[in-house]
Scaffold this motif. Structure first.
Motif, mmCIF file in Angstrom:
data_model
loop_
_atom_site.group_PDB
_atom_site.id
_atom_site.type_symbol
_atom_site.label_atom_id
_atom_site.label_comp_id
_atom_site.label_asym_id
_atom_site.label_seq_id
_atom_site.Cartn_x
_atom_site.Cartn_y
_atom_site.Cartn_z
ATOM 1 N N GLY A 33 30.038 -23.342 7.013
ATOM 2 C CA GLY A 33 29.379 -23.156 8.325
ATOM 3 C C GLY A 33 28.231 -22.120 8.094
ATOM 4 O O GLY A 33 27.323 -22.339 9.130
ATOM 5 N N GLY A 34 28.422 -21.113 7.325
ATOM 6 C CA GLY A 34 27.153 -20.164 7.262
ATOM 7 C C GLY A 34 25.999 -20.896 6.587
ATOM 8 O O GLY A 34 24.858 -20.484 6.937
ATOM 9 N N ILE A 35 26.399 -21.586 5.473
ATOM 10 C CA ILE A 35 25.129 -22.394 4.801
ATOM 11 C C ILE A 35 24.338 -23.226 5.504
ATOM 12 O O ILE A 35 23.332 -23.257 5.883
ATOM 13 N N ASP A 36 25.188 -23.889 6.399
ATOM 14 C CA ASP A 36 24.598 -24.818 7.381
ATOM 15 C C ASP A 36 24.102 -24.651 8.765
ATOM 16 O O ASP A 36 23.503 -25.323 9.535
ATOM 17 N N GLN A 37 24.302 -23.222 8.936
ATOM 18 C CA GLN A 37 24.129 -22.581 10.133
ATOM 19 C C GLN A 37 24.698 -23.173 11.336
ATOM 20 O O GLN A 37 24.036 -23.583 12.321
ATOM 21 N N ASN A 38 25.978 -23.652 11.097
ATOM 22 C CA ASN A 38 26.931 -24.246 12.004
ATOM 23 C C ASN A 38 27.747 -23.323 12.710
ATOM 24 O O ASN A 38 28.646 -22.955 12.055
ATOM 25 N N LEU A 39 27.534 -22.874 14.002
ATOM 26 C CA LEU A 39 28.109 -21.520 14.519
ATOM 27 C C LEU A 39 29.573 -22.098 14.783
ATOM 28 O O LEU A 39 30.571 -21.526 14.734
ATOM 29 N N SER A 42 31.560 -22.113 11.618
ATOM 30 C CA SER A 42 31.924 -20.771 11.142
ATOM 31 C C SER A 42 32.927 -19.827 12.056
ATOM 32 O O SER A 42 33.709 -19.171 11.423
#
Length: 100
Positions: A33-39, A42
Motif C-alpha cells: 500500500g505504501g509503494i502503490d500509494q494506496n491509502l 496501507s
C-alpha cells in the motif's frame, strides 16, 4: 539489510506461528500500500499488524507460570531392569573379497 529482515521474520514466526503470520501479512499489505500509494491497503495493513500485536500480547498474558519445585515426570525408568547386551565379536569367516 535483507539478512536483518529475514532474521526478524524467522524469529517472529518461530515464537508464535499464528500471530507471526498475521503480522507478516499486515506488514506486506502495508508495504504494498505504501509503494502503490494506496491509502486503504496501507490502513488495512496497519490494522492487521495491530491485531497481530494484540494477539501476541494476549497470548503472552495467558501463559501460566511453571513452578520451579515441580520435577519433570519421566516415563522411562532411570536404569534399565534388563542386563546389557553381550559384546559381539567379528566373524571368523573370510569376507567376499578374500575369496578367490
Amino acid at each position: 539489510m535483507n539478512a536483518l529482515w529475514l532474521r526478524f521474520f524467522k524469529s517472529a514466526y518461530r515464537r508464535e506461528p499464528i500471530s507471526g503470520f498475521i503480522a507478516i501479512v499486515g506488514l506486506v499489505d502495508l508495504a504494498i500500500g505504501g509503494i502503490d500509494q494506496n491509502l486503504s491497503l496501507s490502513v488495512f495493513g496497519v490494522s492487521v499488524f495491530g491485531i497481530a500485536l494484540a494477539l501476541r500480547w494476549w497470548q503472552i498474558q495467558n501463559v501460566p507460570e511453571q513452578s520451579q519445585s515441580e520435577r519433570p515426570q519421566y516415563i522411562l525408568p532411570d536404569r534399565s531392569s534388563q542386563s546389557p547386551l553381550p559384546m559381539l565379536k567379528p566373524s571368523q569367516r573370510p569376507s567376499r573379497n578374500d575369496r578367490s
